[in-house]
Design a protein around this motif. Structure first.
Motif, mmCIF file in Angstrom:
data_model
loop_
_atom_site.group_PDB
_atom_site.id
_atom_site.type_symbol
_atom_site.label_atom_id
_atom_site.label_comp_id
_atom_site.label_asym_id
_atom_site.label_seq_id
_atom_site.Cartn_x
_atom_site.Cartn_y
_atom_site.Cartn_z
ATOM 1 N N PHE A 119 -8.103 3.698 26.802
ATOM 2 C CA PHE A 119 -8.862 3.950 28.028
ATOM 3 C C PHE A 119 -10.278 3.389 27.947
ATOM 4 O O PHE A 119 -10.823 2.920 28.946
ATOM 5 C CB PHE A 119 -8.901 5.450 28.321
ATOM 6 N N THR A 120 -10.880 3.422 26.749
ATOM 7 C CA THR A 120 -12.240 2.879 26.614
ATOM 8 C C THR A 120 -12.240 1.381 26.355
ATOM 9 O O THR A 120 -13.244 0.714 26.584
ATOM 10 C CB THR A 120 -12.992 3.588 25.475
ATOM 11 N N GLY A 121 -11.103 0.850 25.884
ATOM 12 C CA GLY A 121 -11.050 -0.567 25.521
ATOM 13 C C GLY A 121 -11.259 -1.506 26.687
ATOM 14 O O GLY A 121 -11.762 -2.624 26.516
ATOM 15 N N GLY A 122 -10.860 -1.091 27.896
ATOM 16 C CA GLY A 122 -11.041 -1.957 29.053
ATOM 17 C C GLY A 122 -12.407 -1.869 29.679
ATOM 18 O O GLY A 122 -12.731 -2.636 30.595
ATOM 19 N N ILE A 123 -13.236 -0.924 29.203
ATOM 20 C CA ILE A 123 -14.539 -0.717 29.836
ATOM 21 C C ILE A 123 -15.478 -1.878 29.565
ATOM 22 O O ILE A 123 -16.240 -2.298 30.457
ATOM 23 C CB ILE A 123 -15.135 0.624 29.363
ATOM 24 N N LEU A 124 -15.464 -2.433 28.351
ATOM 25 C CA LEU A 124 -16.359 -3.552 28.029
ATOM 26 C C LEU A 124 -16.118 -4.749 28.942
ATOM 27 O O LEU A 124 -17.055 -5.197 29.629
ATOM 28 C CB LEU A 124 -16.209 -3.936 26.558
ATOM 29 N N PRO A 125 -14.916 -5.318 28.988
ATOM 30 C CA PRO A 125 -14.715 -6.455 29.891
ATOM 31 C C PRO A 125 -14.903 -6.080 31.358
ATOM 32 O O PRO A 125 -15.383 -6.896 32.160
ATOM 33 C CB PRO A 125 -13.272 -6.895 29.607
ATOM 34 N N MET A 126 -14.564 -4.829 31.731
ATOM 35 C CA MET A 126 -14.711 -4.412 33.116
ATOM 36 C C MET A 126 -16.175 -4.373 33.538
ATOM 37 O O MET A 126 -16.548 -4.852 34.617
ATOM 38 C CB MET A 126 -14.077 -3.030 33.303
ATOM 39 N N LEU A 127 -17.016 -3.804 32.704
ATOM 40 C CA LEU A 127 -18.437 -3.745 33.035
ATOM 41 C C LEU A 127 -19.069 -5.131 33.022
ATOM 42 O O LEU A 127 -19.968 -5.420 33.817
ATOM 43 C CB LEU A 127 -19.164 -2.814 32.063
ATOM 44 N N MET A 128 -18.621 -5.987 32.121
ATOM 45 C CA MET A 128 -19.124 -7.362 32.132
ATOM 46 C C MET A 128 -18.712 -8.066 33.418
ATOM 47 O O MET A 128 -19.487 -8.846 33.997
ATOM 48 C CB MET A 128 -18.609 -8.117 30.906
ATOM 49 N N HIS A 129 -17.509 -7.779 33.887
ATOM 50 C CA HIS A 129 -17.035 -8.359 35.144
ATOM 51 C C HIS A 129 -17.891 -7.869 36.315
ATOM 52 O O HIS A 129 -18.217 -8.648 37.231
ATOM 53 C CB HIS A 129 -15.574 -7.959 35.360
ATOM 54 N N LEU A 130 -18.254 -6.585 36.296
ATOM 55 C CA LEU A 130 -19.030 -6.016 37.397
ATOM 56 C C LEU A 130 -20.508 -6.390 37.317
ATOM 57 O O LEU A 130 -21.196 -6.388 38.334
ATOM 58 C CB LEU A 130 -18.899 -4.492 37.389
ATOM 59 N N GLY A 131 -21.000 -6.700 36.115
ATOM 60 C CA GLY A 131 -22.432 -6.937 35.957
ATOM 61 C C GLY A 131 -22.845 -8.384 35.908
ATOM 62 O O GLY A 131 -24.045 -8.690 35.974
#
Length: 712
Positions: A334-346
């Motif tokens: 669940f936390t593993g996708g947060i890094l690429p996801m936040l980079m995508h959003l930021g």
């Protein structure tokens, strides 16, 4: 002409790169522990410095990809070659630097470890931004680029974590593992060189590539994304520290546990990163994915310990360990996708310098991951219990989720629903917390649903100490494994305390004695009452043992004896930092030989170090805990070896005291009883030649770690 390499081919090579990097990390940690100790300060500093080096490397990678945009694959090639060359020389270099380090305070420890790890970790950290910049030319999508590379690299690391402790350490030792890692680096470099040549022959990235994602602004402020990723790194690595505390306690710190935990953790991270790529597509829902992932992560993390404890108690401890690894993988997913996801959003979709932006975001995440072990390992675990730390990290994750909800571009109704769910989870957790966590340590340790509560327990950054009441003598457990009984009576002898009285038969006049490991203090008390002893130096790694001793005043008084000097330190490190100390007798009621890092006190290298700290005729007397390899190793170092029960005594002088001498010495104990005279007639026959003639035994070394990985 062969086709140019695909993005997945390059990502696969990045998997091999991650495989080698994790082998290095595990091996280097073990080597550094042998030098700087395995106390909580050393463990925390080594892990944190490794992470910080990766973060600095990420910034260096961001600069490199801007400086050499047309040579990205060859940059990756160069990084792999340098890492491989360093790897080949690394163990010799670590020994060289370690010999020069001298006395190591915590501040000096940070500097020396960084000096050792700076070059390789910087190179490792630089690989991600360099490959993100290259892959952007194929995928034109920051989230997908980072997700693909991060996933493959993490999968490689997960495989290496399992492979190192289950295969490499068993069959090759540390030197062999490093050689294999270096070969992986060179193979990756060779394949990258071949791939870059094919790209050069085919021309630069052409018209057949995917269309760029539609231009879009960043959905979250860049500074906010940095702060969130820093917090995520802090929480994630702090969770890893707590996972290891739980698993170490329930398995008595078996040596394979750290690698298996890393494998589960990294597998979850990689799978989550790969899964998140779909949400980064133009028709994906990244915001909803992010909120859902954080909700699931905090719920599973908070419930994991009670579930694992219940499974251990009602099913089996092995089943509990399996559930633990599954929950670790689930939270990491669940936390593993947060890094690429936040980079995508930021990072804006058409950012001209996406890779540089990614390098700073990755750096922020690594900074958090660096301070997570420091804060948790140094402070939180010293102030709060495992249960309380889980609650603290769960609360921090929930606060992060609420802060993120306020910033995310979501409908007001959706935000209110999410906030309501968060409030409901907090209320339910508060109401059920006591019931969920009741008796969790007893269940983890004994694997029984209704074991009586511990009469004493103490948790600090060095481990968990528990005491189980027994009618004859209370039993003390050190981090989940038997560590002695509070008993001084050689007739009751529930803890085989008569072994301590045998020192009267091993050395004629042991005036200076070193005891490594205080445990219950029973041995220290007996030794301190022996009249020839003028000075008793005790080295204990966990200060908590002295606090628990306070409940047993008949033993605790030993620490007030003016001849007794207590040092809180790792035993091997203390010897290394005090090269001029000499003793007549070194005593170690050593822990079980198969536990993690037991090699540090059983290897030939350690025995050689101990030998240098013995006066002429000095003796080392320690617990082999049933391992013939321990006795055999002593026989390869010392000229004379004998045994009594589970203990081995070794010296360069013969054990030739007469029965009369031994009997007279026994009467010099303040607690002497006539029944102890049987020890004077106990045969101490020479056993060195007998053990050297045996076949199939291992000479334990720091490199082969035989007692941990090869002999059971």
């Amino acid at each position: 002409m062969r086709a140019p390499p695909t993005s997945r081919y390059i990502a696969l090579l990045f998997l091999v790169s991650g495989f080698s990097a994790l082998i290095y990390q595990v091996v280097w940690q073990r080597t550094l522990f042998a030098t700087f100790g395995i106390n909580s300060e050393s463990v925390t500093v080594i892990v944190s410095v490794f992470m910080f080096g990766l973060g600095v490397g990420a910034l260096a990678g961001g600069w490199l990809q801007r400086r050499f945009p047309r040579h990205l694959l060859r940059l990756f090639l160069a990084l792999e070659v340098v890492i491989g060359l360093y790897g080949l020389a690394s163990l010799a270099l670590i020994r060289l630097v370690s010999d020069a380090a001298g006395d190591t305070s915590t501040g000096a420890l940070v500097l020396w470890v960084y000096l050792i790890l700076a070059v390789p970790t910087l190179m490792m950290g630089a690989t991600l931004p360099v490959l993100v910049a290259w892959l952007q030319g194929y995928l034109r999508n920051v989230g997908q680029s980072v997700g693909l590379l991060y996933a493959f690299n993490t999968f490689g690391s997960a495989l290496a974590a399992w492979f190192t402790v289950q295969v490499l350490f068993r069959f090759t030792g540390q030197h062999g593992a490093v050689l294999i890692a270096a070969c992986c680096n060179f193979a990756t470099a060779s394949l990258i060189y071949e791939a870059s040549c094919r790209i050069a022959r085919a021309g630069v990235i052409g018209d057949d590539l995917p269309e760029a994602e539609p231009a879009r602004p960043a959905l979250l402020p860049y500074g906010l994304v940095c702060a969130i990723l820093l917090a995520i790194g802090f929480i994630s690595l702090s969770q890893e520290i707590l996972w290891f505390r739980m698993l170490g306690f329930m398995t008595a710190n078996r040596p394979q546990v750290f690698g298996l935990m890393l494998a589960a953790f990294l597998t979850g991270i990689g799978a989550g990163s790969l899964h998140s790529r779909r949400a980064c597509l133009p028709d994906g829902r990244p915001v909803a994915y992010l909120v859902r992932a954080l909700f699931c992560a905090v719920a599973v993390f908070y419930l994991a310990l009670p579930i694992v404890a219940a499974t251990s108690a009602w099913v089996a401890k092995d089943a509990g360990a399996m559930v633990a690894y599954l929950t670790i993988a689930a939270v990491a997913f669940f936390t593993g996708g947060i890094l690429p996801m936040l980079m995508h959003l930021g990072v804006p979709g058409e950012s001209a310098d996406a890779a540089r932006s990614v390098s700073w975001l990755y750096f922020a995440n690594i900074v958090g991951a660096t301070f997570g072990p420091l804060a948790t390992g140094f402070i939180l675990l010293d102030l709060f219990t495992l249960e309380a730390n889980i609650a603290i990290l769960s609360a921090l994750t929930m606060l992060l989720l609420l802060a993120l909800l306020a910033a995310l571009p979501m409908e007001r109704a959706s935000k209110l629903r999410a906030a309501g769910l968060a409030a409901a989870m907090i209320v339910v957790a508060g109401a059920l917390h006591g019931w969920l966590y009741d008796g969790h340590l007893e269940r983890l340790q004994f694997g029984k649903p209704h074991h009586p509560a511990f009469v004493h327990r103490l948790e600090n950054r060095s481990g968990i100490i528990t005491v189980d009441h027994q009618p004859d003598a209370d039993i003390m457990y050190g981090h989940g494994i038997y560590d002695g009984r509070y008993n001084l009576d050689p007739l009751l002898n529930t803890n085989l305390i008569d072994r301590a009285y045998l020192i009267a038969s091993l050395h004629r006049k042991p005036e200076r004695v070193l005891e490594i490991g205080l445990s219950t203090g029973s041995w220290a008390k007996v030794i301190s009452t022996y009249q020839p002893v003028k000075s008793l130096t005790i080295v204990e790694i966990n200060k908590g043992y002295t606090s628990v001793m306070g409940h047993y005043p008949q033993i605790a008084g030993v620490l007030a004896d003016p001849k007794v000097h207590l040092n809180i330190d790792d035993g091997r490190r203390w010897l290394r930092n005090h090269p001029d100390e000499r003793f007549d007798l070194i005593v170690m009621n050593t822990t079980y030989y198969w536990r993690s890092n037991a090699t540090n006190l059983l290897s030939a290298e350690f025995l050689e170090m101990a030998r240098r700290h013995l006066k002429p005729g000095g003796v080392i007397y320690y617990n082999a805990t049933g391992s013939q390899d321990v006795v055999y190793t002593a026989a390869t170092v010392f000229k004379h070896v004998t045994t009594y029960l589970t203990f081995v005594a070794a010296s360069d002088a013969p054990f030739d005291m007469s029965v009369e001498e031994r009997r007279a010495n026994l009467r010099l104990f303040e607690g002497y009883r006539p029944e102890l005279d049987r020890l004077a007639t106990m045969p101490l026959r020479p056993r060195r030649d007998e053990y050297l003639a045996k076949k199939g035994l291992w000479r334990i070394t720091d490199d082969n770690m035989a007692v941990e990985y090869k002999t059971h």
